[in-house]
Write an enzyme that holds these catalytic residues in place. Structure first.
Site, PDB file in Angstrom:
ATOM      1  N   GLY A 103       1.973   0.707  12.456  1.00 18.26           N
ATOM      2  CA  GLY A 103       2.504  -0.741  12.334  1.00 18.26           C
ATOM      3  C   GLY A 103       3.824  -0.590  11.623  1.00 18.26           C
ATOM      4  N   CYS A 104       4.173  -1.685  10.912  1.00 19.82           N
ATOM      5  CA  CYS A 104       5.417  -1.939  10.339  1.00 19.82           C
ATOM      6  C   CYS A 104       5.652  -0.795   9.512  1.00 19.82           C
ATOM      7  CB  CYS A 104       5.555  -3.245   9.352  1.00 19.82           C
ATOM      8  SG  CYS A 104       6.780  -3.321   8.418  1.00 19.82           S
TER       9      CYS A 104
END
Length: 179
Positions: A9-10
């Site tokens: 993810g981020c």
């Protein structure tokens, strides 16, 4: 020292999760798996380059093993949501393990299979496990992001919960100043 590269993810979240582990010397946010060299954050966020937001972890295998890093990786994101983590959606947020040796490839695939066989998640695991293509460090303002921007709303509502989870689940693996 050895290196491991993960996309969960981020990269602000994954960086914050890994940088407080004992044996982790450095975490660099960056990009991999795309079609152009030296992409910018804006280009990657467009979804047109094919890059993934990743972190490259430099660690001491005498202090923390690759298997330990894999355990933290699997337990701190959702590997069943294709191209998404929470509200962050797009191919740049896909789950991935980007191996640098045959042994890393073997260990990562075996861990994924173990989780699949145990039905550890509600859905099928979508994590890609491939040899690391080129790694491009992200812009300087993305490095050490959480520690420099704790009051930013995204950090308060998204990153902090992941950091808190690591503290509660992996307290024995944290650097003493963090534990």
């Amino acid at each position: 020292m050895e290196q491991a590269t993960f996309g969960g993810g981020c990269f602000w979240c994954t960086e914050a999760v890994f940088q407080n582990l004992k044996g982790v010397e450095k975490v660099v946010s960056g990009y991999t798996g795309g079609r152009i060299s030296n992409p910018t954050y804006k280009e990657v966020c467009s979804g047109l380059t094919g890059h993934n937001e990743v972190i490259q972890v430099t660690y001491n295998p005498a202090v923390i093993s690759y298997q330990d890093l894999l355990e933290v990786f699997w337990k701190t994101h959702d590997p069943t949501t294709l191209n998404r983590q929470g509200n962050d959606a797009g191919t740049q947020y896909r789950s991935g393990i980007y191996t640098q040796t045959d042994e890393q490839q073997r260990l990562a695939e075996a861990y994924k299979q173990k989780l699949a066989d145990a039905n550890a998640f509600d859905g099928p695991i979508t994590t890609e496990i491939i040899p690391l293509p080129e790694f491009y460090p992200a812009e300087a303002y993305h490095q050490n992001y959480y520690n420099q921007n704790r009051s930013q709303p995204y950090c308060q509502f998204v990153v902090k919960s992941k950091v808190d989870k690591v503290k509660s689940v992996f307290g024995d693996k944290l650097k003493s100043e963090v534990a």
